[in-house]
Motif scaffolding. Structure first.
Motif, PDB file in Angstrom:
ATOM      1  N   LEU A   1       0.869  -1.172   0.000  1.00 32.52           N
ATOM      2  CA  LEU A   1       0.000   0.000   0.000  1.00 32.52           C
ATOM      3  C   LEU A   1       0.905   1.220   0.000  1.00 32.52           C
ATOM      4  CD1 LEU A   1      -2.999   0.862   0.046  1.00 32.52           C
ATOM      5  CD2 LEU A   1      -2.741   1.171   2.512  1.00 32.52           C
ATOM      6  N   ALA A   2       0.853   1.977  -1.083  1.00 34.07           N
ATOM      7  CA  ALA A   2       1.726   3.136  -1.246  1.00 34.07           C
ATOM      8  C   ALA A   2       0.931   4.422  -1.061  1.00 34.07           C
ATOM      9  CB  ALA A   2       2.368   3.125  -2.622  1.00 34.07           C
ATOM     10  N   LEU A   3       1.538   5.359  -0.377  1.00 38.85           N
ATOM     11  CA  LEU A   3       0.939   6.667  -0.154  1.00 38.85           C
ATOM     12  C   LEU A   3       1.147   7.539  -1.387  1.00 38.85           C
ATOM     13  CD1 LEU A   3      -0.295   8.864   1.649  1.00 38.85           C
ATOM     14  CD2 LEU A   3       1.995   9.224   2.612  1.00 38.85           C
ATOM     15  N   ASP A   4       0.055   8.095  -1.906  1.00 42.91           N
ATOM     16  CA  ASP A   4       0.134   8.978  -3.070  1.00 42.91           C
ATOM     17  C   ASP A   4       0.174  10.446  -2.668  1.00 42.91           C
ATOM     18  OD1 ASP A   4       0.044   6.717  -4.700  1.00 42.91           O
ATOM     19  OD2 ASP A   4      -2.129   6.835  -4.935  1.00 42.91           O
ATOM     20  N   THR A   5      -0.751  10.865  -1.809  1.00 42.99           N
ATOM     21  CA  THR A   5      -0.782  12.261  -1.383  1.00 42.99           C
ATOM     22  C   THR A   5      -1.618  12.406  -0.112  1.00 42.99           C
ATOM     23  OG1 THR A   5      -1.055  14.539  -2.168  1.00 42.99           O
ATOM     24  CG2 THR A   5      -2.814  13.001  -2.712  1.00 42.99           C
ATOM     25  N   VAL A   6      -1.422  13.523   0.569  1.00 36.00           N
ATOM     26  CA  VAL A   6      -2.145  13.819   1.811  1.00 36.00           C
ATOM     27  C   VAL A   6      -2.558  15.286   1.799  1.00 36.00           C
ATOM     28  CG1 VAL A   6      -1.918  14.050   4.313  1.00 36.00           C
ATOM     29  CG2 VAL A   6      -0.886  12.108   3.170  1.00 36.00           C
ATOM     30  N   LEU A   7      -3.769  15.547   2.267  1.00 36.88           N
ATOM     31  CA  LEU A   7      -4.247  16.905   2.528  1.00 36.88           C
ATOM     32  C   LEU A   7      -4.734  16.929   3.969  1.00 36.88           C
ATOM     33  CD1 LEU A   7      -6.394  17.413  -0.689  1.00 36.88           C
ATOM     34  CD2 LEU A   7      -4.118  18.353  -0.251  1.00 36.88           C
ATOM     35  N   VAL A   8      -4.517  18.039   4.652  1.00 38.31           N
ATOM     36  CA  VAL A   8      -4.949  18.124   6.039  1.00 38.31           C
ATOM     37  C   VAL A   8      -5.497  19.516   6.320  1.00 38.31           C
ATOM     38  CG1 VAL A   8      -2.661  18.740   6.909  1.00 38.31           C
ATOM     39  CG2 VAL A   8      -4.296  17.654   8.445  1.00 38.31           C
ATOM     40  N   ALA A   9      -6.565  19.555   7.116  1.00 35.74           N
ATOM     41  CA  ALA A   9      -7.145  20.804   7.607  1.00 35.74           C
ATOM     42  C   ALA A   9      -7.729  20.502   8.985  1.00 35.74           C
ATOM     43  CB  ALA A   9      -8.236  21.309   6.672  1.00 35.74           C
ATOM     44  N   ASP A  10      -7.171  21.156   9.985  1.00 36.33           N
ATOM     45  CA  ASP A  10      -7.584  20.938  11.367  1.00 36.33           C
ATOM     46  C   ASP A  10      -7.410  19.457  11.693  1.00 36.33           C
ATOM     47  OD1 ASP A  10      -8.542  22.099  13.827  1.00 36.33           O
ATOM     48  OD2 ASP A  10     -10.500  21.203  13.413  1.00 36.33           O
ATOM     49  N   ARG A  11      -8.446  18.780  12.171  1.00 36.69           N
ATOM     50  CA  ARG A  11      -8.354  17.349  12.495  1.00 36.69           C
ATOM     51  C   ARG A  11      -8.978  16.484  11.399  1.00 36.69           C
ATOM     52  NH1 ARG A  11      -9.323  19.393  17.818  1.00 36.69           N
ATOM     53  NH2 ARG A  11      -7.515  18.987  19.113  1.00 36.69           N
ATOM     54  N   HIS A  12      -9.014  17.000  10.216  1.00 37.38           N
ATOM     55  CA  HIS A  12      -9.597  16.278   9.078  1.00 37.38           C
ATOM     56  C   HIS A  12      -8.510  16.117   8.026  1.00 37.38           C
ATOM     57  CE1 HIS A  12     -12.921  14.898   6.584  1.00 37.38           C
ATOM     58  NE2 HIS A  12     -12.358  15.565   5.589  1.00 37.38           N
ATOM     59  N   MET A  13      -8.353  14.897   7.537  1.00 40.60           N
ATOM     60  CA  MET A  13      -7.353  14.693   6.497  1.00 40.60           C
ATOM     61  C   MET A  13      -7.862  13.754   5.423  1.00 40.60           C
ATOM     62  SD  MET A  13      -4.393  12.383   8.382  1.00 40.60           S
ATOM     63  CE  MET A  13      -3.584  11.706   6.933  1.00 40.60           C
ATOM     64  N   ILE A  14      -7.285  13.899   4.263  1.00 42.07           N
ATOM     65  CA  ILE A  14      -7.567  13.025   3.125  1.00 42.07           C
ATOM     66  C   ILE A  14      -6.239  12.435   2.700  1.00 42.07           C
ATOM     67  CG2 ILE A  14      -8.284  12.952   0.706  1.00 42.07           C
ATOM     68  CD1 ILE A  14     -10.197  15.274   1.359  1.00 42.07           C
ATOM     69  N   TYR A  15      -6.257  11.132   2.476  1.00 36.94           N
ATOM     70  CA  TYR A  15      -5.049  10.557   1.915  1.00 36.94           C
ATOM     71  C   TYR A  15      -5.418   9.644   0.760  1.00 36.94           C
ATOM     72  CZ  TYR A  15      -4.731   5.691   3.657  1.00 36.94           C
ATOM     73  OH  TYR A  15      -4.900   4.358   3.864  1.00 36.94           O
ATOM     74  N   ALA A  16      -4.623   9.740  -0.287  1.00 33.36           N
ATOM     75  CA  ALA A  16      -4.810   8.917  -1.487  1.00 33.36           C
ATOM     76  C   ALA A  16      -3.720   7.861  -1.496  1.00 33.36           C
ATOM     77  CB  ALA A  16      -4.737   9.784  -2.743  1.00 33.36           C
ATOM     78  N   TRP A  17      -4.100   6.670  -1.944  1.00 29.51           N
ATOM     79  CA  TRP A  17      -3.195   5.535  -1.892  1.00 29.51           C
ATOM     80  C   TRP A  17      -3.314   4.678  -3.149  1.00 29.51           C
ATOM     81  CZ3 TRP A  17      -6.609   1.642  -2.446  1.00 29.51           C
ATOM     82  CH2 TRP A  17      -7.890   1.784  -1.897  1.00 29.51           C
ATOM     83  N   THR A  18      -2.319   3.836  -3.358  1.00 29.54           N
ATOM     84  CA  THR A  18      -2.352   2.826  -4.417  1.00 29.54           C
ATOM     85  C   THR A  18      -2.016   1.479  -3.800  1.00 29.54           C
ATOM     86  OG1 THR A  18      -1.746   4.415  -6.128  1.00 29.54           O
ATOM     87  CG2 THR A  18      -1.374   2.091  -6.636  1.00 29.54           C
ATOM     88  N   PHE A  19      -2.865   0.510  -4.068  1.00 25.54           N
ATOM     89  CA  PHE A  19      -2.743  -0.858  -3.570  1.00 25.54           C
ATOM     90  C   PHE A  19      -2.236  -1.724  -4.717  1.00 25.54           C
ATOM     91  CE2 PHE A  19      -4.319  -5.117  -3.033  1.00 25.54           C
ATOM     92  CZ  PHE A  19      -4.499  -5.351  -1.684  1.00 25.54           C
ATOM     93  N   GLU A  20      -1.261  -2.568  -4.424  1.00 29.77           N
ATOM     94  CA  GLU A  20      -0.715  -3.440  -5.460  1.00 29.77           C
ATOM     95  C   GLU A  20      -0.355  -4.785  -4.846  1.00 29.77           C
ATOM     96  OE1 GLU A  20       2.627  -3.159  -9.009  1.00 29.77           O
ATOM     97  OE2 GLU A  20       2.341  -1.503  -7.613  1.00 29.77           O
ATOM     98  N   GLY A  21      -0.646  -5.855  -5.570  1.00 30.47           N
ATOM     99  CA  GLY A  21      -0.270  -7.189  -5.119  1.00 30.47           C
ATOM    100  C   GLY A  21      -0.817  -8.255  -6.046  1.00 30.47           C
ATOM    101  N   ARG A  22      -0.364  -9.482  -5.829  1.00 35.89           N
ATOM    102  CA  ARG A  22      -0.833 -10.613  -6.615  1.00 35.89           C
ATOM    103  C   ARG A  22      -1.877 -11.363  -5.794  1.00 35.89           C
ATOM    104  NH1 ARG A  22       0.712 -12.350 -11.181  1.00 35.89           N
ATOM    105  NH2 ARG A  22       2.674 -11.189 -11.089  1.00 35.89           N
TER     106      ARG A  22
END
Length: 131
Positions: free
Chosen positions: A67-88
């Motif tokens: 599971l790789a981290l793509d990006t993060v946004l944060v405001a106060d105690r709220h955050m968004i994170y985008a990820w990429t999942f890879e596997g067989r």
């Protein structure tokens, strides 16, 4: 505590590492005792044990998952994170790669109290099936 962008990035990076290291208890430990987690608008999980079971299921299906981290946004105690999942996929043998993102609300200890996530489930299913 209110996380800054560096702290939010580290929170998400630690979460990805718990997935990649195949430790469902560490994944669940990122969540508060009183939490809700829902993916793609499904029924919410409301306990750490439910989250650990879900993670363990993915880990069993994808013993080499990353599971790789793509990006993060944060405001106060709220955050968004985008990820990429890879596997067989263990059952089909097919390589699977898909991306998604989650919205998190954090408590004072920077544990997730609410998680809403999305990914393309149809694309995931197609890849697992090898279509």
């Amino acid at each position: 505590m209110i996380p800054d962008s560096v702290t939010a990035y580290q929170i998400a990076q630690d979460h990805c590492a718990a997935w990649t290291n195949q430790t469902p208890e560490m994944v669940a430990g990122r969540y508060a005792e009183q939490t809700t987690m829902s993916m793609n608008g499904g029924d919410p999980m409301t306990s750490r044990s439910q989250i650990a079971d879900m993670a363990a299921g993915f880990m069993a299906d994808f013993p080499d998952l990353v599971l790789a981290l793509d990006t993060v946004l944060v405001a106060d105690r709220h955050m968004i994170y985008a990820w990429t999942f890879e596997g067989r996929h263990k059952g089909s043998g097919n390589k699977v790669r898909f991306s998604g993102w989650e919205e998190w609300d954090l408590d004072d200890d920077l544990k997730v109290t609410k998680s809403l996530g999305w990914y393309d489930a149809e694309d995931y299913d197609r890849q697992v099936a090898g279509i």
